[in-house]
Design a protein around this motif. Structure first.
Motif, PDB file in Angstrom:
ATOM      1  N   VAL A   1       4.354   3.641   3.420  1.00 49.27           N
ATOM      2  CA  VAL A   1       4.308   2.668   2.218  1.00 49.27           C
ATOM      3  C   VAL A   1       4.188   1.828   3.014  1.00 49.27           C
ATOM      4  O   VAL A   1       5.403   1.424   4.171  1.00 49.27           O
ATOM      5  N   LYS A   2       3.491   0.447   2.890  1.00 47.34           N
ATOM      6  CA  LYS A   2       3.897  -0.551   3.524  1.00 47.34           C
ATOM      7  C   LYS A   2       4.135  -1.643   2.749  1.00 47.34           C
ATOM      8  O   LYS A   2       3.706  -1.802   2.147  1.00 47.34           O
ATOM      9  N   ILE A   3       5.129  -2.746   3.226  1.00 44.03           N
ATOM     10  CA  ILE A   3       5.633  -3.629   2.607  1.00 44.03           C
ATOM     11  C   ILE A   3       5.705  -4.715   2.962  1.00 44.03           C
ATOM     12  O   ILE A   3       5.911  -4.884   3.950  1.00 44.03           O
ATOM     13  N   SER A   4       5.760  -6.289   1.951  1.00 44.74           N
ATOM     14  CA  SER A   4       5.279  -7.453   2.894  1.00 44.74           C
ATOM     15  C   SER A   4       6.579  -7.847   3.295  1.00 44.74           C
ATOM     16  O   SER A   4       7.891  -7.321   2.642  1.00 44.74           O
ATOM     17  N   LEU A   5       7.372  -8.621   4.314  1.00 40.93           N
ATOM     18  CA  LEU A   5       7.946  -8.862   5.023  1.00 40.93           C
ATOM     19  C   LEU A   5       7.534 -10.838   4.856  1.00 40.93           C
ATOM     20  O   LEU A   5       7.048 -11.590   5.791  1.00 40.93           O
ATOM     21  N   PRO A   6       8.567 -11.167   4.504  1.00 38.44           N
ATOM     22  CA  PRO A   6       8.764 -12.732   4.916  1.00 38.44           C
ATOM     23  C   PRO A   6       9.375 -13.544   6.147  1.00 38.44           C
ATOM     24  O   PRO A   6       9.813 -12.330   7.011  1.00 38.44           O
ATOM     25  N   ALA A   7       8.282 -14.257   6.589  1.00 34.64           N
ATOM     26  CA  ALA A   7       8.203 -14.379   7.790  1.00 34.64           C
ATOM     27  C   ALA A   7       9.507 -14.822   8.170  1.00 34.64           C
ATOM     28  O   ALA A   7      10.450 -14.693   9.074  1.00 34.64           O
ATOM     29  N   GLY A   8      10.612 -15.174   7.790  1.00 35.30           N
ATOM     30  CA  GLY A   8      11.814 -15.435   8.020  1.00 35.30           C
ATOM     31  C   GLY A   8      13.138 -14.154   8.911  1.00 35.30           C
ATOM     32  O   GLY A   8      13.644 -14.556   9.064  1.00 35.30           O
ATOM     33  N   LEU A   9      12.360 -13.354   8.363  1.00 32.96           N
ATOM     34  CA  LEU A   9      12.998 -11.913   8.544  1.00 32.96           C
ATOM     35  C   LEU A   9      11.965 -11.093   9.690  1.00 32.96           C
ATOM     36  O   LEU A   9      13.140 -10.386   9.976  1.00 32.96           O
ATOM     37  N   ALA A  10      11.243 -11.457   9.587  1.00 26.99           N
ATOM     38  CA  ALA A  10      10.589 -10.781  10.493  1.00 26.99           C
ATOM     39  C   ALA A  10      10.826 -10.781  12.222  1.00 26.99           C
ATOM     40  O   ALA A  10      10.967  -9.273  12.896  1.00 26.99           O
ATOM     41  N   ARG A  11      11.872 -11.708  12.543  1.00 27.17           N
ATOM     42  CA  ARG A  11      11.895 -11.575  13.632  1.00 27.17           C
ATOM     43  C   ARG A  11      13.378 -10.532  13.719  1.00 27.17           C
ATOM     44  O   ARG A  11      13.440  -9.859  15.462  1.00 27.17           O
TER      45      ARG A  11
ATOM     46  N   SER B   1       8.315   5.514   6.503  1.00 26.70           N
ATOM     47  CA  SER B   1       7.402   6.767   5.717  1.00 26.70           C
ATOM     48  C   SER B   1       8.882   7.803   4.991  1.00 26.70           C
ATOM     49  O   SER B   1       9.782   7.469   5.778  1.00 26.70           O
ATOM     50  N   LEU B   2       8.095   8.251   3.725  1.00 23.52           N
ATOM     51  CA  LEU B   2       9.138   8.498   2.562  1.00 23.52           C
ATOM     52  C   LEU B   2       8.878  10.356   2.449  1.00 23.52           C
ATOM     53  O   LEU B   2       8.219  10.289   2.462  1.00 23.52           O
ATOM     54  N   ILE B   3       9.894  10.468   3.243  1.00 19.16           N
ATOM     55  CA  ILE B   3       9.657  12.386   2.681  1.00 19.16           C
ATOM     56  C   ILE B   3      10.443  12.715   1.163  1.00 19.16           C
ATOM     57  O   ILE B   3      10.281  12.071   0.666  1.00 19.16           O
ATOM     58  N   PRO B   4      10.061  13.804   2.068  1.00 15.07           N
ATOM     59  CA  PRO B   4       9.518  14.364  -0.583  1.00 15.07           C
ATOM     60  C   PRO B   4      11.112  14.643  -1.397  1.00 15.07           C
ATOM     61  O   PRO B   4      10.703  13.430  -2.081  1.00 15.07           O
TER      62      PRO B   4
ATOM     63  N   GLU C   1       0.429  -0.893   0.081  1.00 15.74           N
ATOM     64  CA  GLU C   1      -0.091   0.106   0.355  1.00 15.74           C
ATOM     65  C   GLU C   1       0.957   1.023   0.250  1.00 15.74           C
ATOM     66  O   GLU C   1       1.706   1.151   0.435  1.00 15.74           O
ATOM     67  N   ARG C   2       0.408   2.351   0.061  1.00 19.60           N
ATOM     68  CA  ARG C   2       1.128   3.908  -0.383  1.00 19.60           C
ATOM     69  C   ARG C   2       0.196   4.447   0.150  1.00 19.60           C
ATOM     70  O   ARG C   2      -0.898   4.581  -0.656  1.00 19.60           O
ATOM     71  N   THR C   3       0.665   5.451   0.873  1.00 17.27           N
ATOM     72  CA  THR C   3      -0.333   6.036   1.869  1.00 17.27           C
ATOM     73  C   THR C   3      -0.299   7.829   1.749  1.00 17.27           C
ATOM     74  O   THR C   3       0.561   7.899   2.619  1.00 17.27           O
ATOM     75  N   PRO C   4      -0.246   8.420   1.046  1.00 15.67           N
ATOM     76  CA  PRO C   4       0.197   9.974   0.692  1.00 15.67           C
ATOM     77  C   PRO C   4      -0.092  10.359   1.574  1.00 15.67           C
ATOM     78  O   PRO C   4      -1.407  10.222   2.204  1.00 15.67           O
ATOM     79  N   SER C   5       0.114  12.142   2.013  1.00 19.77           N
ATOM     80  CA  SER C   5      -0.302  13.060   3.367  1.00 19.77           C
ATOM     81  C   SER C   5       0.869  13.899   2.889  1.00 19.77           C
ATOM     82  O   SER C   5       1.643  13.705   1.366  1.00 19.77           O
TER      83      SER C   5
END
Length: 207
Positions: free
Chosen positions: A120-130, A158-161, A110-114
């Motif tokens: 920006v929401k990014i998926s995370l492989p299970a083995g990396l979550a920890r 959160s991404l700045i301009p 997802e991308r949610t502009p402000s």
């Protein structure tokens, strides 16, 4: 070693299939300045070796294992890429310690502009979550970023301009893959906490 501070937004100018590998030609006037055969350049967070250099372009060979484990296999002629040269000894560490060794790939969810930034929401492989924690560091396509929220299968940044304008994250859309490298310190800490005594005697080595 890199710091995750992207020096320029480069471009793939050619991709050659070598069977069990691919050869990429990339344009990047900044990172090619003074480049020599054998130098390292991070391309979307993947440390690659300069094979040839001419003008503002360089070539790099990418083996099948790297193509499989990173998003580089999805690159085509015209793709934009984040480029960074290794940090010099004694230079400021602007981001965090980045090895250029991709741990896995995620996907833009997802991308949610402000008004002044974008989440920006990014998926995370299970083995990396920890290895990913709130307010910790993570490298996304070679960009050193701070984790805003960490879930079991995703995280947000959160991404700045400036980041939106000067890196690939400004144009990537939901469904696009990204390279992920977690904080190497977290991996070493985990190894130290789970490993047995170094000499096998039940006592610390050297005592």
């Amino acid at each position: 070693m890199f710091t995750g501070i992207v020096e320029e937004l480069g471009e793939v100018t050619a991709v050659e299939n070598l069977g069990d590998a691919s050869r990429f030609r990339l344009r990047g006037p900044v990172v090619t300045d003074g480049a020599r055969h054998g130098d390292s350049i991070a391309v979307n967070g993947v440390c690659l070796t300069v094979v040839d250099h001419e003008g503002d372009e360089f070539t790099a060979d990418v083996m099948a294992e790297t193509l499989k484990r990173s998003s580089l296999g999805a690159l085509t002629t015209g793709s934009r890429v984040n480029l960074e040269r290794p940090t010099a000894v004694g230079a400021r560490l602007g981001g965090h310690i980045v090895q250029g060794h991709v741990d896995g790939t995620g996907e833009i969810l997802e991308r949610t502009p402000s008004e002044h930034w974008e989440i920006v929401k990014i998926s995370l492989p299970a083995g990396l979550a920890r290895y990913v924690v709130e307010k910790g560091s993570i490298t996304v396509d070679g960009i050193s970023l701070t984790v805003v929220d960490a879930g079991s299968d995703h995280f947000t940044v959160s991404l700045i301009p400036t980041t939106l304008a000067l890196t690939t994250l400004g144009v990537k859309q939901p469904g696009d893959p990204v390279n992920l490298e977690v904080d190497v310190i977290a991996k070493y800490v985990e190894r130290l906490l789970t490993a047995g005594p170094a000499d096998g005697s039940g006592q610390e080595a050297g005592r």
